[in-house]
Design an enzyme around this catalytic site. Sequence first.
Site, PDB file in Angstrom:
ATOM      1  N   GLY A 132       0.822  -1.201   0.000  1.00  0.00           N
ATOM      2  CA  GLY A 132       0.000   0.000   0.000  1.00  0.00           C
ATOM      3  C   GLY A 132       0.852   1.244   0.000  1.00  0.00           C
ATOM      4  O   GLY A 132       2.062   1.191   0.235  1.00  0.00           O
ATOM      5  N   HIS A 153       2.234   3.940  16.603  1.00  0.00           N
ATOM      6  CA  HIS A 153       2.211   2.516  16.265  1.00  0.00           C
ATOM      7  C   HIS A 153       2.323   1.659  17.523  1.00  0.00           C
ATOM      8  O   HIS A 153       1.603   0.661  17.676  1.00  0.00           O
ATOM      9  CB  HIS A 153       3.361   2.183  15.312  1.00  0.00           C
ATOM     10  CG  HIS A 153       3.039   2.405  13.869  1.00  0.00           C
ATOM     11  ND1 HIS A 153       2.807   1.376  12.996  1.00  0.00           N
ATOM     12  CD2 HIS A 153       2.887   3.543  13.162  1.00  0.00           C
ATOM     13  CE1 HIS A 153       2.544   1.860  11.801  1.00  0.00           C
ATOM     14  NE2 HIS A 153       2.593   3.178  11.874  1.00  0.00           N
ATOM     15  N   ARG A 161      -0.065   6.032   4.387  1.00  0.00           N
ATOM     16  CA  ARG A 161      -1.336   6.256   5.081  1.00  0.00           C
ATOM     17  C   ARG A 161      -2.489   5.512   4.425  1.00  0.00           C
ATOM     18  O   ARG A 161      -3.639   5.961   4.453  1.00  0.00           O
ATOM     19  CB  ARG A 161      -1.655   7.752   5.146  1.00  0.00           C
ATOM     20  CG  ARG A 161      -0.666   8.585   5.942  1.00  0.00           C
ATOM     21  CD  ARG A 161      -0.635   8.165   7.400  1.00  0.00           C
ATOM     22  NE  ARG A 161       0.156   9.068   8.222  1.00  0.00           N
ATOM     23  CZ  ARG A 161       0.380   8.894   9.523  1.00  0.00           C
ATOM     24  NH1 ARG A 161      -0.112   7.832  10.121  1.00  0.00           N
ATOM     25  NH2 ARG A 161       1.099   9.754  10.199  1.00  0.00           N
ATOM     26  N   SER A 162      -2.209   4.375   3.852  1.00  0.00           N
ATOM     27  CA  SER A 162      -3.247   3.589   3.185  1.00  0.00           C
ATOM     28  C   SER A 162      -4.018   2.702   4.142  1.00  0.00           C
ATOM     29  O   SER A 162      -5.083   2.190   3.803  1.00  0.00           O
ATOM     30  CB  SER A 162      -2.617   2.715   2.097  1.00  0.00           C
ATOM     31  OG  SER A 162      -1.707   1.785   2.671  1.00  0.00           O
ATOM     32  N   GLY A 163      -3.474   2.479   5.342  1.00  0.00           N
ATOM     33  CA  GLY A 163      -4.089   1.568   6.294  1.00  0.00           C
ATOM     34  C   GLY A 163      -3.460   0.189   6.298  1.00  0.00           C
ATOM     35  O   GLY A 163      -3.973  -0.727   6.934  1.00  0.00           O
ATOM     36  N   LYS A 164      -2.330   0.040   5.611  1.00  0.00           N
ATOM     37  CA  LYS A 164      -1.719  -1.296   5.503  1.00  0.00           C
ATOM     38  C   LYS A 164      -1.198  -1.790   6.836  1.00  0.00           C
ATOM     39  O   LYS A 164      -1.308  -2.991   7.140  1.00  0.00           O
ATOM     40  CB  LYS A 164      -0.604  -1.279   4.450  1.00  0.00           C
ATOM     41  CG  LYS A 164       0.527  -0.289   4.674  1.00  0.00           C
ATOM     42  CD  LYS A 164       1.475  -0.257   3.492  1.00  0.00           C
ATOM     43  CE  LYS A 164       2.666   0.664   3.737  1.00  0.00           C
ATOM     44  NZ  LYS A 164       2.245   2.086   3.948  1.00  0.00           N
TER      45      LYS A 164
END
Length: 335
Positions: free
Chosen positions: A172, A214, A175-178
């Site tokens: 991804g 994270h 900031r794609s959510g991967k």
Amino acid sequence: MEVLLTGTAGSAGWPEPGCRCASCSALPPGHRRPFGLVVDGAIPFPFTDPPAGYRPCADGLGLTGPDGSRLLCLPQGHPVPSGGSARYDAVLIDLLDRPERLGELRRAGVVDDGTTVVAVGLDHRVRSEEELARRLRLWGARAVPDGTGLDVAPGRGAGPARRTAGRALLLGGSRSGKSAEAELRLAAEPYVTYVATGPGGAGDGEWAARVRAHRERRPAHWSTAETTDLVTAIRTATGPLLIDGLGTWVAAVFDEHGAWEGDRAPVAARCDDLVAAWRQAPEPIVAVSDEVGMGVVPATSSGRAFRDALGRLNERLAAESEYVALVVAGRLIEL
């Protein structure tokens, strides 16, 4: 024990009356009613004052029946009970709240592969029944319709197997959510090692804030290894690994070998070793990587070398993976 689930949704039901979110708008009124539970036709939840022959446990969240069967119910907001080591035959749990609570129960040994795990408190925190079913397959749980009866008996339960075997590669953009998807896939596991390949953020406040976010999002019972020696991490693993991520790993390898402007053969050799270890991985792995093939061609030779190295690594690892997906705006596109 006979357990009747009169409702399986959150406190407002699913869809929530008056809510116009995408999740609620797609469902008919009353699709799932607010959570309700009755044991043996007379004992409601919470189990604070059961009749003779039944014993409450876990501060009223658990119940032991006359036949020795054990039930635990964890609605939204309730932490995993401390103390006690006897396994439960069935667990009713809000997995949309904190799915890692199921991992904590497995780690404590009170939930095993013979425990029936049923998700309750279902609502618009998940976008659809299909997405709910996908997550539950990963976590080794299931959902049931309102009005379902469960027969809870010692040693008779059986939850669906968790789909954590093998290797999963999640690609991804920024900031794609991967990373969130990678963490979701392993959320209900009792033991996970998070392999962080990037710098800790010393001297860079913005990067340190990313690292901190994270860490705070990950389940507290996971362990963390900060290393670029992925070959050793994979070969010596004794439980599932989450590697985040391969882009920062390739950048670190370039740094270690002075390959941005110098000889890049050592980078290729390190990638060869990683692919070989990945192919023979003894434990499940979920790895996060950047998809680098959709942007403009980098203006510098070093930028193009990094793009090519990571792109080739992604392609090779994908060929050796049981599951590969592209994450775009938090949505999965399985490849």
